[in-house]
Motif scaffolding. Structure first.
Motif, PDB file in Angstrom:
ATOM      1  N   PHE A  16       0.795  -1.229   0.000  1.00  0.00           N
ATOM      2  CA  PHE A  16       0.000   0.000   0.000  1.00  0.00           C
ATOM      3  C   PHE A  16       0.828   1.280   0.000  1.00  0.00           C
ATOM      4  O   PHE A  16       0.286   2.358  -0.210  1.00  0.00           O
ATOM      5  CB  PHE A  16      -0.948   0.017   1.194  1.00  0.00           C
ATOM      6  N   SER A  17       2.128   1.183   0.215  1.00  0.00           N
ATOM      7  CA  SER A  17       2.940   2.399   0.297  1.00  0.00           C
ATOM      8  C   SER A  17       3.024   3.127  -1.043  1.00  0.00           C
ATOM      9  O   SER A  17       3.327   4.312  -1.077  1.00  0.00           O
ATOM     10  CB  SER A  17       4.329   2.089   0.843  1.00  0.00           C
ATOM     11  N   GLY A  18       2.732   2.439  -2.126  1.00  0.00           N
ATOM     12  CA  GLY A  18       2.760   3.074  -3.439  1.00  0.00           C
ATOM     13  C   GLY A  18       1.512   3.871  -3.767  1.00  0.00           C
ATOM     14  O   GLY A  18       1.436   4.509  -4.812  1.00  0.00           O
ATOM     15  N   ALA A  19       0.532   3.847  -2.875  1.00  0.00           N
ATOM     16  CA  ALA A  19      -0.712   4.590  -3.122  1.00  0.00           C
ATOM     17  C   ALA A  19      -0.444   6.087  -3.093  1.00  0.00           C
ATOM     18  O   ALA A  19       0.495   6.564  -2.448  1.00  0.00           O
ATOM     19  CB  ALA A  19      -1.759   4.226  -2.078  1.00  0.00           C
ATOM     20  N   ASP A  20      -1.273   6.818  -3.790  1.00  0.00           N
ATOM     21  CA  ASP A  20      -1.174   8.275  -3.834  1.00  0.00           C
ATOM     22  C   ASP A  20      -2.000   8.835  -2.678  1.00  0.00           C
ATOM     23  O   ASP A  20      -3.202   9.055  -2.812  1.00  0.00           O
ATOM     24  CB  ASP A  20      -1.673   8.779  -5.192  1.00  0.00           C
ATOM     25  N   PHE A  21      -1.337   9.016  -1.530  1.00  0.00           N
ATOM     26  CA  PHE A  21      -2.034   9.507  -0.332  1.00  0.00           C
ATOM     27  C   PHE A  21      -2.283  10.985  -0.444  1.00  0.00           C
ATOM     28  O   PHE A  21      -1.470  11.702  -1.022  1.00  0.00           O
ATOM     29  CB  PHE A  21      -1.195   9.187   0.921  1.00  0.00           C
ATOM     30  N   THR A  32      -2.283  -0.077  -6.668  1.00  0.00           N
ATOM     31  CA  THR A  32      -0.993  -0.349  -6.027  1.00  0.00           C
ATOM     32  C   THR A  32      -0.730  -1.847  -5.860  1.00  0.00           C
ATOM     33  O   THR A  32       0.398  -2.244  -5.573  1.00  0.00           O
ATOM     34  CB  THR A  32      -0.901   0.308  -4.630  1.00  0.00           C
ATOM     35  N   LEU A  33      -1.766  -2.660  -6.031  1.00  0.00           N
ATOM     36  CA  LEU A  33      -1.641  -4.099  -5.794  1.00  0.00           C
ATOM     37  C   LEU A  33      -1.155  -4.815  -7.046  1.00  0.00           C
ATOM     38  O   LEU A  33      -1.697  -4.596  -8.135  1.00  0.00           O
ATOM     39  CB  LEU A  33      -2.984  -4.673  -5.349  1.00  0.00           C
ATOM     40  N   PRO A  64     -10.758   9.331   4.967  1.00  0.00           N
ATOM     41  CA  PRO A  64      -9.528   9.153   4.191  1.00  0.00           C
ATOM     42  C   PRO A  64      -8.331   8.823   5.087  1.00  0.00           C
ATOM     43  O   PRO A  64      -8.343   9.100   6.290  1.00  0.00           O
ATOM     44  CB  PRO A  64      -9.333  10.518   3.528  1.00  0.00           C
ATOM     45  N   TYR A  65      -7.308   8.227   4.461  1.00  0.00           N
ATOM     46  CA  TYR A  65      -6.041   7.949   5.139  1.00  0.00           C
ATOM     47  C   TYR A  65      -4.970   8.835   4.524  1.00  0.00           C
ATOM     48  O   TYR A  65      -4.877   8.950   3.304  1.00  0.00           O
ATOM     49  CB  TYR A  65      -5.643   6.475   4.982  1.00  0.00           C
ATOM     50  N   ASP A  66      -4.174   9.435   5.400  1.00  0.00           N
ATOM     51  CA  ASP A  66      -3.113  10.323   4.949  1.00  0.00           C
ATOM     52  C   ASP A  66      -1.756   9.636   4.840  1.00  0.00           C
ATOM     53  O   ASP A  66      -0.827  10.196   4.270  1.00  0.00           O
ATOM     54  CB  ASP A  66      -2.980  11.526   5.894  1.00  0.00           C
ATOM     55  N   ASP A  67      -1.650   8.427   5.420  1.00  0.00           N
ATOM     56  CA  ASP A  67      -0.368   7.728   5.383  1.00  0.00           C
ATOM     57  C   ASP A  67      -0.591   6.217   5.482  1.00  0.00           C
ATOM     58  O   ASP A  67      -1.631   5.757   5.947  1.00  0.00           O
ATOM     59  CB  ASP A  67       0.557   8.201   6.506  1.00  0.00           C
ATOM     60  N   VAL A  68       0.406   5.472   5.034  1.00  0.00           N
ATOM     61  CA  VAL A  68       0.299   4.016   4.986  1.00  0.00           C
ATOM     62  C   VAL A  68       0.254   3.409   6.388  1.00  0.00           C
ATOM     63  O   VAL A  68      -0.426   2.405   6.605  1.00  0.00           O
ATOM     64  CB  VAL A  68       1.420   3.410   4.119  1.00  0.00           C
ATOM     65  N   VAL A  72      -2.528   0.701   7.561  1.00  0.00           N
ATOM     66  CA  VAL A  72      -2.136  -0.662   7.931  1.00  0.00           C
ATOM     67  C   VAL A  72      -2.554  -0.968   9.370  1.00  0.00           C
ATOM     68  O   VAL A  72      -3.027  -2.069   9.658  1.00  0.00           O
ATOM     69  CB  VAL A  72      -0.622  -0.887   7.699  1.00  0.00           C
ATOM     70  N   ASP A  73      -2.432   0.000  10.261  1.00  0.00           N
ATOM     71  CA  ASP A  73      -2.889  -0.200  11.650  1.00  0.00           C
ATOM     72  C   ASP A  73      -4.369  -0.588  11.675  1.00  0.00           C
ATOM     73  O   ASP A  73      -4.766  -1.523  12.366  1.00  0.00           O
ATOM     74  CB  ASP A  73      -2.689   1.060  12.493  1.00  0.00           C
ATOM     75  N   ASP A  74      -5.191   0.130  10.913  1.00  0.00           N
ATOM     76  CA  ASP A  74      -6.628  -0.159  10.883  1.00  0.00           C
ATOM     77  C   ASP A  74      -6.919  -1.507  10.225  1.00  0.00           C
ATOM     78  O   ASP A  74      -7.828  -2.226  10.649  1.00  0.00           O
ATOM     79  CB  ASP A  74      -7.396   0.949  10.170  1.00  0.00           C
ATOM     80  N   VAL A  75      -6.170  -1.865   9.193  1.00  0.00           N
ATOM     81  CA  VAL A  75      -6.358  -3.164   8.544  1.00  0.00           C
ATOM     82  C   VAL A  75      -6.057  -4.286   9.544  1.00  0.00           C
ATOM     83  O   VAL A  75      -6.839  -5.231   9.684  1.00  0.00           O
ATOM     84  CB  VAL A  75      -5.484  -3.297   7.277  1.00  0.00           C
ATOM     85  N   ILE A  76      -4.939  -4.177  10.247  1.00  0.00           N
ATOM     86  CA  ILE A  76      -4.565  -5.201  11.230  1.00  0.00           C
ATOM     87  C   ILE A  76      -5.622  -5.298  12.326  1.00  0.00           C
ATOM     88  O   ILE A  76      -6.054  -6.398  12.698  1.00  0.00           O
ATOM     89  CB  ILE A  76      -3.172  -4.909  11.827  1.00  0.00           C
TER      90      ILE A  76
END
Length: 85
Positions: A16-21, A32-33, A64-68, A72-76
């Motif tokens: 997900f770090s390649g996403a355009d935040f 990004t996947l 929205p998310y401003d950073d990876v 990722v914290d929310d996904v986990i």
């Protein structure tokens, strides 16, 4: 389970770090996947596809998310809440 969590955290961060935040929806992550919605994440005996995660985690995400890292914290946390890890 901590090893599974840390392995998945690393894979999600890389994917997900390649996403355009900032990102405003799950659909913003698809480009990004490497295999789109069919992308698989595997750790230990856990295998998850991006599509499966999207279906189960919608209520656990706060766009929205401003950073990876926050994403990722929310996904986990969502995976834990759903009993997926």
């Amino acid at each position: 389970m901590a090893d599974v969590e840390s392995e998945l955290r690393e894979q999600f961060t890389e994917a997900f770090s390649g996403a355009d935040f900032p990102i405003d929806s799950q659909m913003d992550l698809v480009p990004t996947l490497p295999d789109g919605p069919g992308t698989k994440f595997e750790a230990g005996d856990v295998t998850l596809t991006a599509m499966e995660m999207a279906a189960k985690l919608g209520s656990h995400q706060d766009f929205p998310y401003d950073d990876v890292e926050t994403l990722v914290d929310d996904v986990i946390e969502g995976l834990k809440a759903e009993g997926m890890i």
